[in-house]
Design a protein around this motif. Structure first.
Motif, PDB file in Angstrom:
ATOM      1  N   PRO A  82       7.828  19.398 -12.799  1.00 18.53           N
ATOM      2  CA  PRO A  82       6.584  18.948 -13.444  1.00 18.53           C
ATOM      3  C   PRO A  82       6.723  17.595 -14.141  1.00 18.53           C
ATOM      4  O   PRO A  82       5.752  16.816 -14.163  1.00 18.53           O
ATOM      5  CB  PRO A  82       6.292  20.069 -14.445  1.00 18.53           C
ATOM      6  N   GLU A  83       7.885  17.288 -14.658  1.00 19.17           N
ATOM      7  CA  GLU A  83       8.058  15.995 -15.324  1.00 19.17           C
ATOM      8  C   GLU A  83       8.080  14.820 -14.359  1.00 19.17           C
ATOM      9  O   GLU A  83       8.083  13.666 -14.788  1.00 19.17           O
ATOM     10  CB  GLU A  83       9.345  15.992 -16.167  1.00 19.17           C
ATOM     11  N   ASP A  84       8.090  15.090 -13.068  1.00 20.75           N
ATOM     12  CA  ASP A  84       7.986  14.027 -12.064  1.00 20.75           C
ATOM     13  C   ASP A  84       6.533  13.648 -11.792  1.00 20.75           C
ATOM     14  O   ASP A  84       6.268  12.700 -11.039  1.00 20.75           O
ATOM     15  CB  ASP A  84       8.633  14.466 -10.745  1.00 20.75           C
ATOM     16  N   THR A  85       5.613  14.347 -12.382  1.00 21.80           N
ATOM     17  CA  THR A  85       4.187  14.060 -12.195  1.00 21.80           C
ATOM     18  C   THR A  85       3.843  12.672 -12.702  1.00 21.80           C
ATOM     19  O   THR A  85       4.309  12.249 -13.761  1.00 21.80           O
ATOM     20  CB  THR A  85       3.336  15.109 -12.933  1.00 21.80           C
ATOM     21  N   GLY A  86       3.035  11.957 -11.926  1.00 22.35           N
ATOM     22  CA  GLY A  86       2.599  10.634 -12.336  1.00 22.35           C
ATOM     23  C   GLY A  86       2.075   9.833 -11.165  1.00 22.35           C
ATOM     24  O   GLY A  86       2.036  10.326 -10.032  1.00 22.35           O
ATOM     25  N   VAL A  87       1.694   8.613 -11.461  1.00 17.83           N
ATOM     26  CA  VAL A  87       1.279   7.682 -10.415  1.00 17.83           C
ATOM     27  C   VAL A  87       2.499   6.868 -10.005  1.00 17.83           C
ATOM     28  O   VAL A  87       3.130   6.227 -10.843  1.00 17.83           O
ATOM     29  CB  VAL A  87       0.155   6.753 -10.894  1.00 17.83           C
ATOM     30  N   TYR A  88       2.809   6.903  -8.727  1.00 19.18           N
ATOM     31  CA  TYR A  88       3.969   6.194  -8.195  1.00 19.18           C
ATOM     32  C   TYR A  88       3.485   4.918  -7.507  1.00 19.18           C
ATOM     33  O   TYR A  88       2.602   4.964  -6.653  1.00 19.18           O
ATOM     34  CB  TYR A  88       4.724   7.068  -7.210  1.00 19.18           C
ATOM     35  N   SER A  89       4.098   3.812  -7.885  1.00 18.12           N
ATOM     36  CA  SER A  89       3.728   2.510  -7.334  1.00 18.12           C
ATOM     37  C   SER A  89       4.972   1.794  -6.844  1.00 18.12           C
ATOM     38  O   SER A  89       6.071   2.037  -7.346  1.00 18.12           O
ATOM     39  CB  SER A  89       3.049   1.654  -8.404  1.00 18.12           C
ATOM     40  N   VAL A 110       0.848  -1.188   0.000  1.00 16.71           N
ATOM     41  CA  VAL A 110       0.000   0.000   0.000  1.00 16.71           C
ATOM     42  C   VAL A 110       0.884   1.240   0.000  1.00 16.71           C
ATOM     43  O   VAL A 110       1.705   1.411   0.908  1.00 16.71           O
ATOM     44  CB  VAL A 110      -0.932   0.017   1.227  1.00 16.71           C
ATOM     45  N   GLU A 111       0.681   2.077  -1.013  1.00 15.85           N
ATOM     46  CA  GLU A 111       1.456   3.313  -1.107  1.00 15.85           C
ATOM     47  C   GLU A 111       0.665   4.482  -0.529  1.00 15.85           C
ATOM     48  O   GLU A 111      -0.569   4.495  -0.566  1.00 15.85           O
ATOM     49  CB  GLU A 111       1.787   3.653  -2.572  1.00 15.85           C
ATOM     50  N   SER A 112       1.393   5.461  -0.050  1.00 13.02           N
ATOM     51  CA  SER A 112       0.773   6.698   0.427  1.00 13.02           C
ATOM     52  C   SER A 112       1.807   7.820   0.354  1.00 13.02           C
ATOM     53  O   SER A 112       2.989   7.572   0.103  1.00 13.02           O
ATOM     54  CB  SER A 112       0.259   6.542   1.856  1.00 13.02           C
ATOM     55  N   GLY A 113       1.332   9.043   0.563  1.00 15.12           N
ATOM     56  CA  GLY A 113       2.233  10.181   0.622  1.00 15.12           C
ATOM     57  C   GLY A 113       2.217  11.073  -0.600  1.00 15.12           C
ATOM     58  O   GLY A 113       2.882  12.116  -0.636  1.00 15.12           O
ATOM     59  N   GLY A 114       1.482  10.673  -1.626  1.00 14.72           N
ATOM     60  CA  GLY A 114       1.407  11.511  -2.816  1.00 14.72           C
ATOM     61  C   GLY A 114       0.584  12.759  -2.561  1.00 14.72           C
ATOM     62  O   GLY A 114       0.009  12.949  -1.496  1.00 14.72           O
ATOM     63  N   GLY A 115       0.552  13.626  -3.559  1.00 15.57           N
ATOM     64  CA  GLY A 115      -0.203  14.858  -3.437  1.00 15.57           C
ATOM     65  C   GLY A 115       0.266  15.865  -4.457  1.00 15.57           C
ATOM     66  O   GLY A 115       0.987  15.528  -5.402  1.00 15.57           O
ATOM     67  N   TRP A 116      -0.140  17.092  -4.240  1.00 17.63           N
ATOM     68  CA  TRP A 116       0.250  18.190  -5.123  1.00 17.63           C
ATOM     69  C   TRP A 116       1.356  18.987  -4.465  1.00 17.63           C
ATOM     70  O   TRP A 116       1.303  19.274  -3.259  1.00 17.63           O
ATOM     71  CB  TRP A 116      -0.948  19.098  -5.372  1.00 17.63           C
ATOM     72  N   VAL A 117       2.344  19.366  -5.259  1.00 18.29           N
ATOM     73  CA  VAL A 117       3.456  20.154  -4.748  1.00 18.29           C
ATOM     74  C   VAL A 117       3.932  21.087  -5.845  1.00 18.29           C
ATOM     75  O   VAL A 117       3.831  20.764  -7.039  1.00 18.29           O
ATOM     76  CB  VAL A 117       4.593  19.225  -4.250  1.00 18.29           C
ATOM     77  N   GLN A 118       4.417  22.222  -5.460  1.00 16.32           N
ATOM     78  CA  GLN A 118       4.962  23.169  -6.438  1.00 16.32           C
ATOM     79  C   GLN A 118       6.353  22.723  -6.884  1.00 16.32           C
ATOM     80  O   GLN A 118       7.045  22.003  -6.158  1.00 16.32           O
ATOM     81  CB  GLN A 118       5.040  24.564  -5.812  1.00 16.32           C
ATOM     82  N   PRO A 119       6.778  23.152  -8.073  1.00 12.38           N
ATOM     83  CA  PRO A 119       8.153  22.832  -8.512  1.00 12.38           C
ATOM     84  C   PRO A 119       9.178  23.259  -7.476  1.00 12.38           C
ATOM     85  O   PRO A 119       9.083  24.336  -6.896  1.00 12.38           O
ATOM     86  CB  PRO A 119       8.280  23.632  -9.803  1.00 12.38           C
ATOM     87  N   GLY A 120      10.148  22.389  -7.253  1.00 19.49           N
ATOM     88  CA  GLY A 120      11.150  22.632  -6.227  1.00 19.49           C
ATOM     89  C   GLY A 120      10.793  22.054  -4.875  1.00 19.49           C
ATOM     90  O   GLY A 120      11.635  22.036  -3.968  1.00 19.49           O
TER      91      GLY A 120
END
Length: 123
Positions: free
Chosen positions: A88-95, A5-15
């Motif tokens: 921004p290029e790090d955006t995605g679903v992390y599994s 089970v993954e957790s910790g994702g969300g929205w963040v500004q560049p940097g």
């Protein structure tokens, strides 16, 4: 039920930074190497980093080197992915998934996938 089970994702500004967690349920994580993957919209899934179970040696993709750090706490059955200087290029679903982290192509074979956590990097 045996799962990751993954957790910790969300929205963040560049940097910005985020720390993802991958927790095992129904089994102990200490005997398994774990890999983190991400899938950006419209792109193939790619391996980001992995960590071995025996000596905690790690591997990173070129895009993750110097910015991301993978670690594990076997007492908590958890593998972490600390992500800094996000772009921004790090955006995605992390599994996360069980992998064999001994090989350079460790990302080619993985099993017992988690459901993923969304990371969005935008201003």
């Amino acid at each position: 039920q045996v799962q990751l089970v993954e957790s910790g994702g969300g929205w963040v500004q560049p940097g910005g930074s985020l720390r993802l967690s991958c927790v095992s349920s129904g089994f102990t994580l200490d005997k398994y190497a774990i890999g983190w993957f991400r899938q950006a919209p419209g792109k193939a899934r790619e391996g980001v980093s992995c960590i071995r179970s025996t000596d905690e040696r790690t591997q990173y993709s070129d895009s993750a080197k110097g910015r991301f750090a993978i670690s594990r706490d076997n007492a908590k059955n958890t593998v972490y992915l600390q992500m800094n200087s996000l772009q921004p290029e790090d955006t995605g679903v992390y599994s996360c998934a069980i992998v064999i982290c001994d090989r350079a192509d460790w990302y080619q074979n993985a099993g017992l996938w988690g459901q993923g956590t969304q990371v969005t990097v935008s201003s």
